[in-house]
Design a protein around this motif. Structure first.
Motif, PDB file in Angstrom:
ATOM      1  N   LYS A 115      49.716  13.767  77.666  1.00  0.00           N
ATOM      2  CA  LYS A 115      48.261  13.799  77.832  1.00  0.00           C
ATOM      3  C   LYS A 115      47.635  13.050  76.663  1.00  0.00           C
ATOM      4  CE  LYS A 115      44.191  15.353  79.203  1.00  0.00           C
ATOM      5  NZ  LYS A 115      43.498  14.614  80.217  1.00  0.00           N
ATOM      6  N   ASP A 116      46.855  12.002  76.961  1.00  0.00           N
ATOM      7  CA  ASP A 116      46.130  11.265  75.931  1.00  0.00           C
ATOM      8  C   ASP A 116      44.831  11.996  75.616  1.00  0.00           C
ATOM      9  OD1 ASP A 116      47.962   9.170  75.657  1.00  0.00           O
ATOM     10  OD2 ASP A 116      47.119   8.119  77.385  1.00  0.00           O
ATOM     11  N   MET A 117      44.506  12.109  74.329  1.00  0.00           N
ATOM     12  CA  MET A 117      43.274  12.768  73.907  1.00  0.00           C
ATOM     13  C   MET A 117      42.166  11.731  73.762  1.00  0.00           C
ATOM     14  SD  MET A 117      43.885  15.914  73.700  1.00  0.00           S
ATOM     15  CE  MET A 117      45.389  16.397  74.485  1.00  0.00           C
ATOM     16  N   PRO A 118      40.953  12.038  74.213  1.00  0.00           N
ATOM     17  CA  PRO A 118      39.842  11.100  74.032  1.00  0.00           C
ATOM     18  C   PRO A 118      39.403  11.049  72.571  1.00  0.00           C
ATOM     19  CG  PRO A 118      39.074  13.119  75.042  1.00  0.00           C
ATOM     20  CD  PRO A 118      40.565  13.233  74.946  1.00  0.00           C
ATOM     21  N   ALA A 119      38.543  10.095  72.252  1.00  0.00           N
ATOM     22  CA  ALA A 119      38.041   9.955  70.887  1.00  0.00           C
ATOM     23  C   ALA A 119      37.254  11.206  70.504  1.00  0.00           C
ATOM     24  CB  ALA A 119      37.143   8.730  70.781  1.00  0.00           C
ATOM     25  N   GLY A 120      37.447  11.666  69.275  1.00  0.00           N
ATOM     26  CA  GLY A 120      36.733  12.832  68.783  1.00  0.00           C
ATOM     27  C   GLY A 120      37.465  14.142  69.001  1.00  0.00           C
ATOM     28  N   ILE A 121      38.596  14.110  69.694  1.00  0.00           N
ATOM     29  CA  ILE A 121      39.373  15.318  69.956  1.00  0.00           C
ATOM     30  C   ILE A 121      40.696  15.210  69.213  1.00  0.00           C
ATOM     31  CG2 ILE A 121      40.522  16.702  71.725  1.00  0.00           C
ATOM     32  CD1 ILE A 121      37.521  16.826  71.947  1.00  0.00           C
ATOM     33  N   ASP A 137      32.353  18.294  70.379  1.00  0.00           N
ATOM     34  CA  ASP A 137      31.654  18.486  71.644  1.00  0.00           C
ATOM     35  C   ASP A 137      32.295  19.641  72.408  1.00  0.00           C
ATOM     36  OD1 ASP A 137      30.257  18.329  73.998  1.00  0.00           O
ATOM     37  OD2 ASP A 137      30.460  16.158  74.202  1.00  0.00           O
ATOM     38  N   ARG A 138      31.556  20.725  72.590  1.00  0.00           N
ATOM     39  CA  ARG A 138      32.088  21.929  73.228  1.00  0.00           C
ATOM     40  C   ARG A 138      32.548  21.662  74.652  1.00  0.00           C
ATOM     41  NH1 ARG A 138      29.207  27.831  73.303  1.00  0.00           N
ATOM     42  NH2 ARG A 138      30.992  28.928  74.155  1.00  0.00           N
ATOM     43  N   GLN A 139      31.796  20.877  75.385  1.00  0.00           N
ATOM     44  CA  GLN A 139      32.138  20.598  76.775  1.00  0.00           C
ATOM     45  C   GLN A 139      33.448  19.821  76.875  1.00  0.00           C
ATOM     46  OE1 GLN A 139      31.829  17.424  78.713  1.00  0.00           O
ATOM     47  NE2 GLN A 139      32.566  18.538  80.485  1.00  0.00           N
ATOM     48  N   VAL A 140      33.644  18.842  76.019  1.00  0.00           N
ATOM     49  CA  VAL A 140      34.855  18.019  76.071  1.00  0.00           C
ATOM     50  C   VAL A 140      36.072  18.837  75.654  1.00  0.00           C
ATOM     51  CG1 VAL A 140      35.981  15.970  75.118  1.00  0.00           C
ATOM     52  CG2 VAL A 140      33.578  15.886  75.716  1.00  0.00           C
ATOM     53  N   VAL A 141      35.938  19.683  74.621  1.00  0.00           N
ATOM     54  CA  VAL A 141      37.051  20.536  74.180  1.00  0.00           C
ATOM     55  C   VAL A 141      37.477  21.459  75.316  1.00  0.00           C
ATOM     56  CG1 VAL A 141      37.706  22.394  72.605  1.00  0.00           C
ATOM     57  CG2 VAL A 141      36.498  20.414  71.733  1.00  0.00           C
ATOM     58  N   GLY A 142      36.514  22.085  75.976  1.00  0.00           N
ATOM     59  CA  GLY A 142      36.834  22.971  77.090  1.00  0.00           C
ATOM     60  C   GLY A 142      37.443  22.234  78.267  1.00  0.00           C
ATOM     61  N   GLN A 143      36.962  21.032  78.543  1.00  0.00           N
ATOM     62  CA  GLN A 143      37.491  20.244  79.659  1.00  0.00           C
ATOM     63  C   GLN A 143      38.927  19.816  79.398  1.00  0.00           C
ATOM     64  OE1 GLN A 143      35.966  19.636  82.613  1.00  0.00           O
ATOM     65  NE2 GLN A 143      37.871  18.679  83.268  1.00  0.00           N
ATOM     66  N   ILE A 144      39.228  19.359  78.184  1.00  0.00           N
ATOM     67  CA  ILE A 144      40.597  18.948  77.841  1.00  0.00           C
ATOM     68  C   ILE A 144      41.532  20.141  77.912  1.00  0.00           C
ATOM     69  CG2 ILE A 144      42.053  18.047  75.968  1.00  0.00           C
ATOM     70  CD1 ILE A 144      40.409  15.918  77.397  1.00  0.00           C
ATOM     71  N   ALA A 145      41.094  21.306  77.406  1.00  0.00           N
ATOM     72  CA  ALA A 145      41.922  22.512  77.479  1.00  0.00           C
ATOM     73  C   ALA A 145      42.197  22.895  78.929  1.00  0.00           C
ATOM     74  CB  ALA A 145      41.243  23.658  76.740  1.00  0.00           C
ATOM     75  N   ALA A 146      41.200  22.773  79.797  1.00  0.00           N
ATOM     76  CA  ALA A 146      41.384  23.086  81.211  1.00  0.00           C
ATOM     77  C   ALA A 146      42.338  22.096  81.877  1.00  0.00           C
ATOM     78  CB  ALA A 146      40.039  23.084  81.927  1.00  0.00           C
ATOM     79  N   GLU A 147      42.265  20.818  81.491  1.00  0.00           N
ATOM     80  CA  GLU A 147      43.169  19.817  82.070  1.00  0.00           C
ATOM     81  C   GLU A 147      44.614  20.061  81.632  1.00  0.00           C
ATOM     82  OE1 GLU A 147      41.553  16.023  80.998  1.00  0.00           O
ATOM     83  OE2 GLU A 147      39.799  16.264  82.299  1.00  0.00           O
ATOM     84  N   VAL A 148      44.813  20.446  80.363  1.00  0.00           N
ATOM     85  CA  VAL A 148      46.166  20.744  79.882  1.00  0.00           C
ATOM     86  C   VAL A 148      46.703  21.978  80.600  1.00  0.00           C
ATOM     87  CG1 VAL A 148      47.501  21.479  77.872  1.00  0.00           C
ATOM     88  CG2 VAL A 148      45.866  19.613  77.653  1.00  0.00           C
ATOM     89  N   ARG A 149      45.869  23.010  80.744  1.00  0.00           N
ATOM     90  CA  ARG A 149      46.291  24.231  81.435  1.00  0.00           C
ATOM     91  C   ARG A 149      46.623  23.946  82.894  1.00  0.00           C
ATOM     92  NH1 ARG A 149      44.068  28.104  84.667  1.00  0.00           N
ATOM     93  NH2 ARG A 149      44.750  30.266  84.337  1.00  0.00           N
ATOM     94  N   ALA A 150      45.939  22.997  83.523  1.00  0.00           N
ATOM     95  CA  ALA A 150      46.147  22.689  84.933  1.00  0.00           C
ATOM     96  C   ALA A 150      47.514  22.052  85.209  1.00  0.00           C
ATOM     97  CB  ALA A 150      45.041  21.767  85.442  1.00  0.00           C
ATOM     98  N   PHE A 151      48.188  21.529  84.193  1.00  0.00           N
ATOM     99  CA  PHE A 151      49.531  20.967  84.402  1.00  0.00           C
ATOM    100  C   PHE A 151      50.495  22.049  84.889  1.00  0.00           C
ATOM    101  CE2 PHE A 151      48.418  17.637  81.078  1.00  0.00           C
ATOM    102  CZ  PHE A 151      48.226  16.648  82.014  1.00  0.00           C
ATOM    103  N   ILE A 162      51.058  27.638  81.204  1.00  0.00           N
ATOM    104  CA  ILE A 162      50.174  27.407  80.063  1.00  0.00           C
ATOM    105  C   ILE A 162      48.953  28.286  80.254  1.00  0.00           C
ATOM    106  CG2 ILE A 162      48.849  25.701  78.784  1.00  0.00           C
ATOM    107  CD1 ILE A 162      50.703  23.551  79.965  1.00  0.00           C
ATOM    108  N   ARG A 163      48.625  29.092  79.237  1.00  0.00           N
ATOM    109  CA  ARG A 163      47.467  29.975  79.324  1.00  0.00           C
ATOM    110  C   ARG A 163      46.645  29.892  78.057  1.00  0.00           C
ATOM    111  NH1 ARG A 163      50.432  35.846  79.297  1.00  0.00           N
ATOM    112  NH2 ARG A 163      51.803  34.818  80.739  1.00  0.00           N
ATOM    113  N   TYR A 164      45.366  30.263  78.184  1.00  0.00           N
ATOM    114  CA  TYR A 164      44.525  30.362  76.999  1.00  0.00           C
ATOM    115  C   TYR A 164      45.033  31.503  76.135  1.00  0.00           C
ATOM    116  CZ  TYR A 164      41.287  27.459  79.671  1.00  0.00           C
ATOM    117  OH  TYR A 164      40.730  26.441  80.399  1.00  0.00           O
TER     118      TYR A 164
END
Length: 177
Positions: A115-121, A137-151, A162-164
């Motif tokens: 998984k590639d991380m976007p700029a700022g993460i 950015d709270r929204q981007v952090v939560g979105q990346i965490a959700a994408e990693v969990r979705a694997f 993978i869980r929180y």
């Protein structure tokens, strides 16, 4: 008027806020965040505090004032303190490894997942089964965490996946004959 929208947002030391006609820019030690301003609200910087007010007395403007105030407060917190999400890997042989701006996961597939991380993460792995995702950015952090969990989301019979860190997985009972 919205109760949340009435509260002013305090600007901490070292954070610069610029309010233009249609955008707000917040700059701090962890980066710069820019967000468009909804035309239903107005934002004013008064004596180190940001006040959000609806432009007119409609219900939509009132609701949007509370939403905008929460978004601006998250921007200020993000550039001063930052946000983080912690993920845990549960399963035999499940491992994670942070390499620069990439996250390498071995989660039971025949191939590794990258998984590639976007700029700022930023991503860090204290142990092979813990992932820490940080950013302003709270929204981007939560979105990346959700994408990693979705694997590999947690499955209900053994809880593998993978869980929180604060997530409780309810384990189902297996079928009986």
């Amino acid at each position: 008027m919205s109760r949340v929208g009435k509260m002013p947002v305090a600007i901490p030391q070292g954070v610069d806020v610029t309010v233009n006609a249609d955008t707000i820019s917040v700059k701090g030690s962890l980066g710069t965040l820019v967000r468009p301003i909804n035309p239903l609200v107005s934002i004013k910087n008064e004596a180190g505090k940001l006040n959000v007010a609806p432009v007119d007395a409609t219900a939509a403007a009132d609701a949007m004032s509370g939403t905008t105030r929460a978004l601006v407060a998250n921007m200020v917190t993000g550039v001063s303190k930052g946000f983080e999400k912690k993920l845990n890997l549960v399963g035999v042989g499940f491992r994670a490894q942070a390499a620069g701006s990439k996250l390498n996961l071995q989660i039971g597939f025949s191939h590794p997942v990258v998984k590639d991380m976007p700029a700022g993460i930023t991503v860090a792995c204290a142990t092979p089964t813990e992932i820490l995702i940080k950013g302003a950015d709270r929204q981007v952090v939560g979105q990346i965490a959700a994408e990693v969990r979705a694997f590999r989301p947690p499955e209900p019979y053994k809880g593998k996946g993978i869980r929180y860190a604060d997530e409780k997985v309810t384990i189902k009972e297996t079928k009986k004959k």
